[in-house]
Design a protein around this motif. Structure first.
Motif, short mmCIF file in Angstrom:
data_model
loop_
_atom_site.label_atom_id
_atom_site.label_comp_id
_atom_site.label_asym_id
_atom_site.label_seq_id
_atom_site.Cartn_x
_atom_site.Cartn_y
_atom_site.Cartn_z
N ASN A 605 -3.93 39.60 6.21
CA ASN A 605 -2.91 38.56 6.10
C ASN A 605 -3.17 37.52 7.19
N THR A 606 -3.86 36.46 6.85
CA THR A 606 -4.26 35.49 7.87
C THR A 606 -3.09 34.70 8.44
N THR A 607 -1.93 34.73 7.79
CA THR A 607 -0.81 33.92 8.27
C THR A 607 -0.25 34.42 9.60
N ILE A 608 -0.55 35.67 9.96
CA ILE A 608 -0.05 36.17 11.25
C ILE A 608 -1.16 36.19 12.30
N MET A 609 -2.32 35.68 11.95
CA MET A 609 -3.44 35.64 12.89
C MET A 609 -3.53 34.28 13.56
N SER A 610 -4.08 34.28 14.77
CA SER A 610 -4.26 33.02 15.49
C SER A 610 -5.53 32.32 15.04
N GLY A 654 -6.29 26.45 7.63
CA GLY A 654 -5.33 25.38 7.42
C GLY A 654 -3.89 25.82 7.42
N THR A 655 -3.63 27.06 7.03
CA THR A 655 -2.25 27.51 6.93
C THR A 655 -1.78 28.25 8.16
N LEU A 656 -2.63 28.31 9.18
CA LEU A 656 -2.25 29.09 10.35
C LEU A 656 -1.17 28.40 11.16
N ALA A 657 -0.22 29.15 11.62
CA ALA A 657 0.81 28.63 12.54
C ALA A 657 0.21 28.51 13.93
N ALA A 658 0.82 27.68 14.73
CA ALA A 658 0.37 27.54 16.12
C ALA A 658 0.57 28.85 16.85
N VAL A 659 -0.28 29.06 17.85
CA VAL A 659 -0.16 30.28 18.65
C VAL A 659 1.19 30.28 19.35
N SER A 660 1.91 31.35 19.23
CA SER A 660 3.27 31.41 19.76
C SER A 660 3.28 31.50 21.28
#
Length: 679
Positions: A605-610, A654-660
């Protein structure tokens, strides 16, 4: 970690016995398969072994030696992780076949101590002559002995089967209580084990020069140089671990399952080299190779294996000092060396030297992992085609991957018993399939395969977890977080001489962030056609600091009781990192994965990866394509090549969120912690 027991840390054992989900639950008993010693008459399943005659014969020997109790461990005279059939004394006495456990026999009682992984197995295999003590600790054994044995009575053991630290753990409380701990070099179990397998007689052979990093003469000179440079000026080094002599002389055999070793000791001084071995197994070719016909400093004297204790005793009569590694030297040798003639380290100079591979050894390891990747990819392709048919079970899968490895060049068999686990069986980190427990592989469950090969140029160990159907959201998150931990540790940059124990938290961080964890070690050393667990490299507190040229596995996991298990394991080389600065003038280090097999895209699940993690994954896949792709084509495996290209397509960022901010905060705190600990 999942394959061995003897050197697991207290911290990991604590998790194994009561913390990590899925690891503290032994296989469930299905009615009638375990003993019931309280029924009348007692119920014994057909899997138990009748030990009445064994105990009667042993007690007769105990009377002859005037001892009231006898301690029987599950090891050999070299503290080996895997032991030969003829060294399975505890198993013969008790009927219990688990790898971990200690037996104690008195004149009226018999008891076995083991940890929670093996409780059900023990109840299935032991008859009612034996009590099961559900703890592995020496302190519990001592407490039981003090309740059973009166002051003034003697408790016996074979000093060749006990490490120095284990002897001290027993002797302190036993001696202070008025009982007597007695060293008996004649093993009492051997005296009554009439069907004990004979000593190995297979040939001890030399490795070809193409598979060695340096000659045995160069290695001897290196160890002698370290002796000369030591401030205490030892006159000799005593080598007890089987891989020490095998490494020093570039010799191999097959006395131990999965390990290419032979029973031996070495006493190395500036003036002589003594190899203690079954001399009849040394061919004329090897004798010539070792210069056995002369007596110069670079000539090897062949001496009978059983003469080691007496030879060391005689050597200590001179003006000498013997350098030993405490972790692998048994009490039998330690007790004959006067303490003023002893130089001790945790590990011998040979153990530390062989942990750092030179450039040729590194390339040999890389080569073996390329061929190993081909076999594993063949296996994954075969699974994709056959699991949906319902024709594959855990045992047939394990056999198939072993056979594929056997067809690769320089193959010398598996490096351990393959762990092949489907569904809930994979939640048991130490699971080994049997005809009674095997499950069919299905598209609806996760499948974990932990396997490895021995090759003349290297040893491999890889774990992949796959799912052919539609995994749940939780399964995908757990898998992805395990993968994130693998990546975070692999890409970590750290100071030279860092303790692995201080680094392994980075593999756990993504799991910790959501309240998950695993209860085994994060990695272990691995050698060039040696043991799959090569000490003293790894991430435990008793491993040596990490330096350039070491190989270690990186293997985080997660185990959900009764449902599934995940482990992702790669072998990595410690390499120099390219940093802008070099604090203290020493280069910083990082890891380079040499295991080159894609991970399961279906579970990521790439959406939770940096972005950094995704970038690493894409670069890793490019390396796989460049390195493994040509080898697949060279072996004319076009179907596998197509599969490889499909499964190493780059992931989109492209869909990755910024590093928290929480990740950045953790990194800052971790760096502050490392600066305090390491400098």
């Amino acid at each position: 970690w999942h394959k061995g027991w003897s050197r697991i840390s207290f911290w990991s054992l604590t998790l194994l016995d009561g913390y990590a989900a899925g690891l503290n639950t032994p296989p469930r008993s299905d009615g009638g398969t375990t003993r019931n010693c309280t029924s009348d008459p007692p119920y014994l399943p057909p899997t138990t072994v009748n030990t009445s005659q064994h105990l009667s014969a042993l007690r007769e020997q105990m009377r002859n030696f005037n001892i009231s109790a006898y301690i029987i461990p599950a090891t050999d005279a070299h503290m080996s992780e895997y032991i030969a059939e003829r060294d399975k004394r505890r198993e013969w006495m008790t009927g219990f076949g688990g790898s971990a456990g200690t037996a104690v026999v008195t004149m009226t009682k018999a008891a076995l101590w083991t940890d929670s992984r093996y409780w059900t197995e023990a109840e299935r295999q032991m008859d009612c002559n034996w009590e099961l003590q559900k703890t592995p600790w020496v302190s519990s054994i001592v407490e039981w002995l003090l309740n059973e044995i009166s002051p003034g009575q003697r408790i016996g053991l074979d000093p060749f089967l006990f490490s120095i630290s284990d002897w001290n753990s027993y002797s302190g409380p036993i001696e202070s209580s008025g009982r007597i701990l007695t060293s008996i070099t004649t093993n009492l179990v051997d005296r009554v084990w009439n069907t004990r397998p004979p000593p190995p007689s297979n040939e001890i052979y030399r490795l070809k020069e193409e598979f060695t990093g340096s000659s045995w003469k160069e290695k001897v000179s290196s160890i002698r140089s370290q002796m000369s440079q030591h401030s205490q000026k030892p006159t000799a080094v005593l080598l007890s671990a089987l891989d020490e002599s095998a490494w020093l002389f570039n010799l191999r055999s097959k006395d131990i399952p999965y390990n290419p070793f032979f029973f031996s000791y070495t006493l190395l001084s500036h003036d002589f080299i003594r190899l203690f071995v079954n001399v009849s197994r040394i061919t004329l070719e090897v004798q010539k190779y070792l210069n056995t016909s002369c007596t110069e400093p670079l000539c090897v004297q062949l001496i009978d294996y059983n003469q080691i204790q007496e030879n060391v005793r005689n050597y200590t009569k001179g003006n000498v000092k013997i350098w030993i590694g405490m972790q692998y030297t048994t009490y039998a040798l330690y007790e004959v060396i006067p303490k003023e003639k002893l130089l001790t380290d945790n590990y011998s100079p040979v153990m530390k030297t062989k942990a750092v591979k030179n450039q040729k050894e590194q390339q040999l390891m890389r080569n073996s992992h390329i061929r190993d990747a081909v076999a594993v990819i063949q296996f994954l392709v075969w699974l994709e085609k056959n699991v949906p048919k319902g024709t594959v079970d855990e045992i047939s899968a394990a056999n198939y991957v072993d056979n594929l490895r056997g067809k690769q060049e320089h193959s010398a068999g598996p490096s351990f018993a393959t762990i092949s686990a489907s569904g809930l069986n994979a939640a048991l980190a130490h699971y080994s399939p049997s005809n009674k427990t095997k499950r069919k592989l299905t598209v609806d469950e996760m499948y974990l395969i932990d396997s490895g090969g021995q090759y003349l140029d290297g040893t491999t160990d890889i774990t992949r977890t796959v799912h052919w159907g539609t995994p749940t959201a939780f399964e995908k998150e757990a898998y992805t977080r395990v993968l994130m931990g693998n990546i975070d540790l692999t890409t970590l940059i750290f100071p030279s001489e860092s303790s692995g124990r201080n680094l392994e938290a980075f593999a756990r961080k993504p799991l910790w962030e959501v309240g998950l964890n695993y209860g085994h070690g994060t990695g272990h050393g691995i050698g060039n056609f040696f043991a799959v667990h090569e000490w003293p490299v790894g991430f435990q507190s008793n491993n040596i600091p990490l330096t350039k040229g070491m190989f270690t596995s990186i293997e985080p996991g997660y185990y959900h009781d009764g449902a599934f298990g995940i482990r992702i394991e790669d072998v990595a080389l410690v390499v120099e990192a390219h940093t802008k600065h070099m604090f203290g003038g020493q280069p910083y280090l990082t890891f380079e994965a040499i295991t080159l097999v894609p991970y399961d895209r279906n579970l990521i699940n790439t959406t939770i990866m940096s972005a950094i993690q995704i970038s690493y994954l894409n670069n890793y896949y490019q390396t796989i394509r460049k390195t493994i792709g040509p080898e697949l084509q060279n072996q004319k495996l076009e179907q596998e090549y197509t599969w490889l290209m499909q499964n190493t397509e780059p992931f989109s960022q492209g869909t990755l969120a910024a590093v928290s901010m929480s990740i950045m905060t953790f990194t800052l705190l971790a760096n502050m912690f490392l600066q305090r600990v390491l400098f």
